[in-house]
Design a protein around this motif. Structure first.
Motif, PDB file in Angstrom:
ATOM      1  N   LEU A  64       0.831  -1.196   0.000  1.00  0.00           N
ATOM      2  CA  LEU A  64       0.000   0.000   0.000  1.00  0.00           C
ATOM      3  C   LEU A  64       0.868   1.249   0.000  1.00  0.00           C
ATOM      4  N   GLY A  65       0.600   2.147  -0.951  1.00  0.00           N
ATOM      5  CA  GLY A  65       1.255   3.445  -0.995  1.00  0.00           C
ATOM      6  C   GLY A  65       0.272   4.515  -0.556  1.00  0.00           C
ATOM      7  N   ASP A  66       0.786   5.572   0.035  1.00  0.00           N
ATOM      8  CA  ASP A  66      -0.062   6.668   0.473  1.00  0.00           C
ATOM      9  C   ASP A  66       0.585   7.985   0.078  1.00  0.00           C
ATOM     10  N   VAL A  67      -0.110   8.766  -0.732  1.00  0.00           N
ATOM     11  CA  VAL A  67       0.373  10.094  -1.091  1.00  0.00           C
ATOM     12  C   VAL A  67       0.246  10.950   0.167  1.00  0.00           C
ATOM     13  N   GLN A  68       1.378  11.369   0.702  1.00  0.00           N
ATOM     14  CA  GLN A  68       1.395  12.156   1.926  1.00  0.00           C
ATOM     15  C   GLN A  68       1.122  13.631   1.661  1.00  0.00           C
ATOM     16  N   THR A  69       1.684  14.149   0.569  1.00  0.00           N
ATOM     17  CA  THR A  69       1.571  15.572   0.277  1.00  0.00           C
ATOM     18  C   THR A  69       1.959  15.852  -1.166  1.00  0.00           C
ATOM     19  N   ILE A  70       1.296  16.838  -1.747  1.00  0.00           N
ATOM     20  CA  ILE A  70       1.704  17.434  -3.024  1.00  0.00           C
ATOM     21  C   ILE A  70       1.428  18.923  -2.887  1.00  0.00           C
ATOM     22  N   ALA A  71       2.417  19.737  -3.198  1.00  0.00           N
ATOM     23  CA  ALA A  71       2.253  21.182  -3.112  1.00  0.00           C
ATOM     24  C   ALA A  71       2.979  21.851  -4.269  1.00  0.00           C
ATOM     25  N   VAL A  72       2.337  22.861  -4.830  1.00  0.00           N
ATOM     26  CA  VAL A  72       2.887  23.606  -5.961  1.00  0.00           C
ATOM     27  C   VAL A  72       2.638  25.092  -5.696  1.00  0.00           C
ATOM     28  N   THR A  73       3.636  25.931  -5.947  1.00  0.00           N
ATOM     29  CA  THR A  73       3.448  27.370  -5.763  1.00  0.00           C
ATOM     30  C   THR A  73       2.281  27.855  -6.611  1.00  0.00           C
ATOM     31  N   ARG A  74       1.598  28.869  -6.107  1.00  0.00           N
ATOM     32  CA  ARG A  74       0.389  29.368  -6.786  1.00  0.00           C
ATOM     33  C   ARG A  74       0.660  29.790  -8.228  1.00  0.00           C
ATOM     34  N   ASP A  75       1.832  30.364  -8.492  1.00  0.00           N
ATOM     35  CA  ASP A  75       2.120  30.804  -9.860  1.00  0.00           C
ATOM     36  C   ASP A  75       2.376  29.634 -10.811  1.00  0.00           C
ATOM     37  N   GLN A  76       2.475  28.407 -10.272  1.00  0.00           N
ATOM     38  CA  GLN A  76       2.666  27.218 -11.107  1.00  0.00           C
ATOM     39  C   GLN A  76       1.377  26.412 -11.269  1.00  0.00           C
ATOM     40  N   TRP A  77       0.298  26.840 -10.630  1.00  0.00           N
ATOM     41  CA  TRP A  77      -0.975  26.131 -10.779  1.00  0.00           C
ATOM     42  C   TRP A  77      -1.389  26.148 -12.238  1.00  0.00           C
ATOM     43  N   GLY A  78      -1.846  25.029 -12.732  1.00  0.00           N
ATOM     44  CA  GLY A  78      -2.310  24.926 -14.112  1.00  0.00           C
ATOM     45  C   GLY A  78      -1.215  24.701 -15.135  1.00  0.00           C
ATOM     46  N   THR A  79       0.032  24.523 -14.697  1.00  0.00           N
ATOM     47  CA  THR A  79       1.146  24.327 -15.628  1.00  0.00           C
ATOM     48  C   THR A  79       1.472  22.863 -15.882  1.00  0.00           C
ATOM     49  N   GLY A  80       0.863  21.967 -15.115  1.00  0.00           N
ATOM     50  CA  GLY A  80       1.185  20.553 -15.244  1.00  0.00           C
ATOM     51  C   GLY A  80       2.210  20.078 -14.233  1.00  0.00           C
TER      52      GLY A  80
END
Length: 168
Positions: A64-80
């Motif tokens: 079992l894997g668990d994604v603990q966290t994903i974070a992206v700076t606001r200016d990178q939202w929508g960039t892939g």
């Protein structure tokens, strides 16, 4: 992610998750389990030039894997960039031989839910009042990687993140 990434990671963590940001000790603990033959964690950072623009982490226990966290700076939202980070976590899940990958997502974070659905995650339940303060429910999502031989993502399909490097 390495120890020297913790300070910029904490800055982004506090900006994006001010009410329930992880502590320095939590990141140190996770990194302590990410190296060597007994590693059960994989943490990566995304950098653009000298600037940290995202990070992500996965924990593995058995199959079992668990994604603990994903974070992206606001200016990178929508960039892939979020998709690239998730792709790296799913590669790690495959390396850890995880049959399933789980995650929790705020029920009001539709943008993240759509990302996870594109990768084949399915909603399987809720954790009531999971996010505090505010008593916001978490949507629990699962990806079955065993049935199709691996993650559903095709990393070559992610566009718009040229110049951003993903480092483990």
């Amino acid at each position: 992610m390495r120890w020297w990434d913790i300070d910029p990671v904490l800055e982004l963590e506090k900006d994006l998750f001010p009410d329930d940001a992880w502590s320095r000790g939590m990141f140190w603990s996770e990194l302590a389990h990410s190296r060597g033959p007994e590693a059960t964690r994989r943490y990566v950072v995304a950098v653009e030039g000298e600037r940290l623009v995202g990070y992500a982490g996965l924990a593995a226990a058995g199959d079992l894997g668990d994604v603990q966290t994903i974070a992206v700076t606001r200016d990178q939202w929508g960039t892939g960039l979020g998709a690239r980070l998730l792709t790296e976590l799913l590669r790690a899940a495959t390396a850890f031989e995880c049959a399933e990958v789980m995650l929790e997502c705020r029920v009001d974070n539709v943008r993240a839910q759509k990302l996870y659905e594109r990768f084949g995650f399915e909603a399987i339940g809720f954790r009531r009042g999971y996010y505090q303060p505010g008593n916001v429910d978490a949507l629990v999502m699962r990806l079955n990687t065993a049935s199709d031989g691996g993650p559903a993502a095709d990393p070559t399909s992610v566009q718009g993140t040229q110049g951003t490097e993903i480092n483990g």
